[in-house]
Design a protein around this motif. Structure first.
Motif, PDB file in Angstrom:
ATOM      1  N   UNK A  16      -4.569 -14.551 -33.829  1.00 20.07           N
ATOM      2  CA  UNK A  16      -4.381 -15.897 -33.286  1.00 20.07           C
ATOM      3  C   UNK A  16      -5.266 -16.065 -32.061  1.00 20.07           C
ATOM      4  N   UNK A  17      -5.505 -17.316 -31.671  1.00 17.48           N
ATOM      5  CA  UNK A  17      -6.401 -17.575 -30.557  1.00 17.48           C
ATOM      6  C   UNK A  17      -5.727 -17.622 -29.206  1.00 17.48           C
ATOM      7  N   UNK A  18      -4.654 -18.422 -29.091  1.00 17.56           N
ATOM      8  CA  UNK A  18      -3.953 -18.561 -27.822  1.00 17.56           C
ATOM      9  C   UNK A  18      -3.162 -17.300 -27.506  1.00 17.56           C
ATOM     10  N   UNK A  19      -2.944 -17.046 -26.233  1.00 16.21           N
ATOM     11  CA  UNK A  19      -2.185 -15.878 -25.805  1.00 16.21           C
ATOM     12  C   UNK A  19      -0.763 -16.214 -25.407  1.00 16.21           C
ATOM     13  N   UNK A  20      -0.435 -17.493 -25.322  1.00 19.17           N
ATOM     14  CA  UNK A  20       0.888 -17.891 -24.865  1.00 19.17           C
ATOM     15  C   UNK A  20       1.368 -19.112 -25.634  1.00 19.17           C
ATOM     16  N   UNK A  21       2.577 -19.518 -25.320  1.00 22.64           N
ATOM     17  CA  UNK A  21       3.167 -20.655 -26.023  1.00 22.64           C
ATOM     18  C   UNK A  21       3.929 -21.546 -25.063  1.00 22.64           C
ATOM     19  N   UNK A  22       3.306 -21.853 -23.950  1.00 21.49           N
ATOM     20  CA  UNK A  22       3.947 -22.669 -22.927  1.00 21.49           C
ATOM     21  C   UNK A  22       4.317 -24.045 -23.474  1.00 21.49           C
ATOM     22  N   UNK A  23       5.417 -24.590 -22.974  1.00 21.24           N
ATOM     23  CA  UNK A  23       5.869 -25.910 -23.397  1.00 21.24           C
ATOM     24  C   UNK A  23       4.818 -26.961 -23.065  1.00 21.24           C
ATOM     25  N   UNK A  24       4.783 -28.014 -23.857  1.00 19.17           N
ATOM     26  CA  UNK A  24       3.844 -29.096 -23.619  1.00 19.17           C
ATOM     27  C   UNK A  24       4.190 -29.893 -22.388  1.00 19.17           C
ATOM     28  N   UNK A  25       3.284 -30.740 -21.974  1.00 24.27           N
ATOM     29  CA  UNK A  25       3.429 -31.470 -20.704  1.00 24.27           C
ATOM     30  C   UNK A  25       4.583 -32.466 -20.700  1.00 24.27           C
TER      31      UNK A  25
END
Length: 364
Positions: A16-25
């Motif tokens: 996968x590309x992203x390293x995290x899954x932070x909530x959206x704005x």
């Protein structure tokens, strides 16, 4: 949405590309992983899987009036993209769905399963005025799930029947599956394709865009399309300062050798949550270059990570940017490649398609 705003363990996000899954704005709450003393945070966990949900969109043609792009309408068969390009400017769109622009964007996908039927209905409406429809403007229409869902194929079949012009931008060799339709449409001046190549370095590409076709496969796609008579271009996108900008001439030359007749390039954009995701990726994958990459990008963006203003989004500023533009222009001219606008597509052949509910003509 996946739990936690902290970094997801490497073994879980492998491929996968992203390293995290932070909530959206737009989310009022965030979630954080907490060690409960039982070693749960140390557990390896299962690798993230791709989940696809049917998106019941009522309309599929999206209109725009942006001065930055050469089309006024587009269709996106999918929301989210399994290619997982860490720099993808479309990631923030997942926040509108209550999902994370991080790993959710590349694992929680939405397929517009009835897009072909919706497209047919919109083209058949009285008063519809034909103009090229662009695919691949937000998420890639030939991302891996297209092999099974075939939404893009269905849309192309409708456009071919209606003799409607289409442009496609993709990072996938899968586009060659539809060479039969594209070649027939191209023969009538109704289709052209752009293949986007970020780098020729396979190792770097695997980190930046883990599930997109390899650079070699993309060049092979250009060869296949060109051999079939489909006008095809090479897009150097995005150009990442201090990381891939030295490859511009090499990518354009490789595309020209493969049969590309058009060429273009776009400087890296980091809108919304993409900036944080890209910084995280740099810190882990390119720690020795991270500061330089960001500094060079900000020099070309007026001191910011991103410039969202119309007329500026796809352009930069400053001496380094101007030098890059001159290099790209000279390479394109030397290789005989046209600009992205290239030859126009025909709109005079359009025939309103038969709506799904129409009865057959008596003698049709």
């Amino acid at each position: 949405m996946l739990d936690g705003t902290s970094q997801i363990k490497p073994q879980q996000r492998r491929g996968r590309g992203a390293h995290s899954n932070a909530a959206g704005r737009y989310e009022r709450h965030t979630r954080q992983g907490l060690d409960d003393g039982w070693g749960t945070l140390d557990a390896e966990g299962e690798a993230l899987r791709t989940h696809v949900t049917v998106d019941a969109a009522r309309r599929v043609i999206t209109r725009n009036n942006s001065p930055d792009i050469p089309f006024d309408r587009s269709v996106n068969p999918y929301r989210g993209c399994e290619h997982g390009c860490v720099y993808c400017y479309a990631r923030p769109s997942h926040a509108h769905l209550g999902l994370s622009p991080g790993l959710d964007f590349e694992t929680r996908l939405f397929a517009k399963a009835d897009a072909a039927a919706r497209l047919r209905a919109e083209l058949a409406r009285p008063g519809y005025v034909c103009a090229p429809i662009a695919f691949g403007t937000n998420t890639d229409p030939y991302q891996p799930i297209e092999r099974d869902w075939r939404v893009m194929r269905g849309c192309l079949e409708v456009l071919a029947e209606a003799r409607h012009p289409v442009t496609i931008t993709t990072k996938s060799h899968l586009v060659t599956r539809d060479v039969d339709l594209l070649a027939a449409m191209a023969a009538d001046g109704l289709a052209k394709v752009a293949i986007s190549i970020t780098t020729l370095d396979h190792r770097l590409a695997r980190g930046l865009e883990p599930r997109a076709s390899t650079p070699g496969r993309r060049l092979a796609a250009i060869e296949t399309l060109a051999a079939a008579g489909v006008p095809v271009g090479v897009m150097v996108a995005p150009v990442i300062p201090a990381l891939t900008d030295h490859e511009v001439e090499a990518i354009l030359a490789a595309g020209a050798r493969a049969g590309a007749v058009e060429a273009g390039w776009i400087l890296l954009r980091l809108p919304g949550e993409v900036a944080g995701l890209f910084r995280d990726w740099l810190a882990e994958d390119m720690p020795d270059r991270a500061r330089r990459v960001l500094n060079r990008l900000r020099e070309a963006r007026g001191g910011r990570d991103n410039d969202p203003r119309f007329g500026h989004r796809f352009r930069g500023e400053g001496p380094a940017y101007e030098l890059l533009a001159q290099r790209a222009d000279r390479a394109r001219a030397r290789l005989g490649l046209k600009g992205r606008a290239g030859p126009g597509l025909r709109c005079d052949l359009f025939q309103s398609p038969r709506a799904a509910s129409d009865q057959l003509d008596l003698f049709g």
